[in-house]
Design a protein around this motif. Sequence first.
Motif, mmCIF file in Angstrom:
data_model
loop_
_atom_site.group_PDB
_atom_site.id
_atom_site.type_symbol
_atom_site.label_atom_id
_atom_site.label_comp_id
_atom_site.label_asym_id
_atom_site.label_seq_id
_atom_site.Cartn_x
_atom_site.Cartn_y
_atom_site.Cartn_z
ATOM 1 N N SER A 44 -0.521 18.696 -51.031
ATOM 2 C CA SER A 44 -0.477 18.267 -52.428
ATOM 3 C C SER A 44 0.546 19.202 -53.021
ATOM 4 N N PRO A 45 0.901 18.644 -54.066
ATOM 5 C CA PRO A 45 1.932 19.319 -55.054
ATOM 6 C C PRO A 45 1.188 20.430 -55.852
ATOM 7 N N GLY A 46 1.857 21.630 -56.178
ATOM 8 C CA GLY A 46 1.478 22.711 -57.200
ATOM 9 C C GLY A 46 2.066 22.321 -58.092
ATOM 10 N N PHE A 47 1.692 22.890 -59.581
ATOM 11 C CA PHE A 47 2.246 22.580 -60.702
ATOM 12 C C PHE A 47 2.602 23.921 -61.498
ATOM 13 N N GLN A 48 3.448 24.039 -62.221
ATOM 14 C CA GLN A 48 3.586 25.209 -63.158
ATOM 15 C C GLN A 48 2.381 25.599 -63.907
ATOM 16 N N GLY A 49 1.964 26.727 -63.803
ATOM 17 C CA GLY A 49 0.695 27.111 -64.573
ATOM 18 C C GLY A 49 -0.584 27.241 -63.779
ATOM 19 N N ASP A 50 -0.315 26.745 -62.458
ATOM 20 C CA ASP A 50 -1.448 26.783 -61.373
ATOM 21 C C ASP A 50 -1.642 28.289 -60.920
ATOM 22 N N PHE B 75 7.328 29.228 -64.347
ATOM 23 C CA PHE B 75 8.266 28.357 -64.622
ATOM 24 C C PHE B 75 9.275 28.351 -63.672
ATOM 25 N N GLY B 76 9.832 29.467 -63.331
ATOM 26 C CA GLY B 76 11.212 29.731 -62.153
ATOM 27 C C GLY B 76 10.686 29.434 -60.963
ATOM 28 N N ASP B 77 9.455 28.969 -60.577
ATOM 29 C CA ASP B 77 8.936 28.694 -59.351
ATOM 30 C C ASP B 77 8.860 27.132 -59.054
ATOM 31 N N CYS B 78 9.443 26.605 -60.095
ATOM 32 C CA CYS B 78 9.281 24.926 -60.083
ATOM 33 C C CYS B 78 10.578 24.475 -60.448
ATOM 34 N N ASP B 79 10.561 23.068 -59.962
ATOM 35 C CA ASP B 79 11.767 22.191 -60.327
ATOM 36 C C ASP B 79 11.443 21.828 -61.850
ATOM 37 N N PRO B 80 12.555 21.232 -62.287
ATOM 38 C CA PRO B 80 12.513 20.634 -63.678
ATOM 39 C C PRO B 80 11.452 19.781 -63.996
ATOM 40 N N SER B 81 10.873 19.160 -63.189
ATOM 41 C CA SER B 81 9.445 18.319 -63.556
ATOM 42 C C SER B 81 8.183 19.219 -63.528
#
Length: 143
Positions: A66-72, A11-17
């Motif tokens: 490509s984007p990475g997403f929270q939880g990947d 979670f802390g590695d990602c922006d609000p989206s």
Amino acid sequence: MAFRTERPLRFGDCDPSGIAYFPSYLNILVGVLEDFFASLGFPWKMMVDDRRIGVPTVRLDLTFSSPGFQGDTLEFALHVRGVGRSSLDLEHEISANGKLLWSAKHRVVSTSLDTHQSLAWPEDIRAALTSHLETADAHHPAT
């Protein structure tokens, strides 16, 4: 042979989206590099405290695919491409779910933590790094 490891994208590695924030990638990459040296028998704490060797980044070229997403789960492949007098050339491939997210060409340099000048790799560290070279004629004695 590539050094491989995995890290969660938190979670802390990602922006609000929920998309990975690129400075977080760099922080995670430093941890992967630290783990690589530890896997060779040279944990950074020992290198810093006992041997007074630093390994600063002097060049880093990133390509985002490509984007990475929270939880990947981030899958890191670290390749040693060249070992110089004091330099180490690396390539990184970072993927998740079988998809390349980003890659990097990375140069670090061995330095004295006392003089802050470049320092030739000690022979034991050089031998360990050289054992991971993945390209022919990858020694760069002048750097």
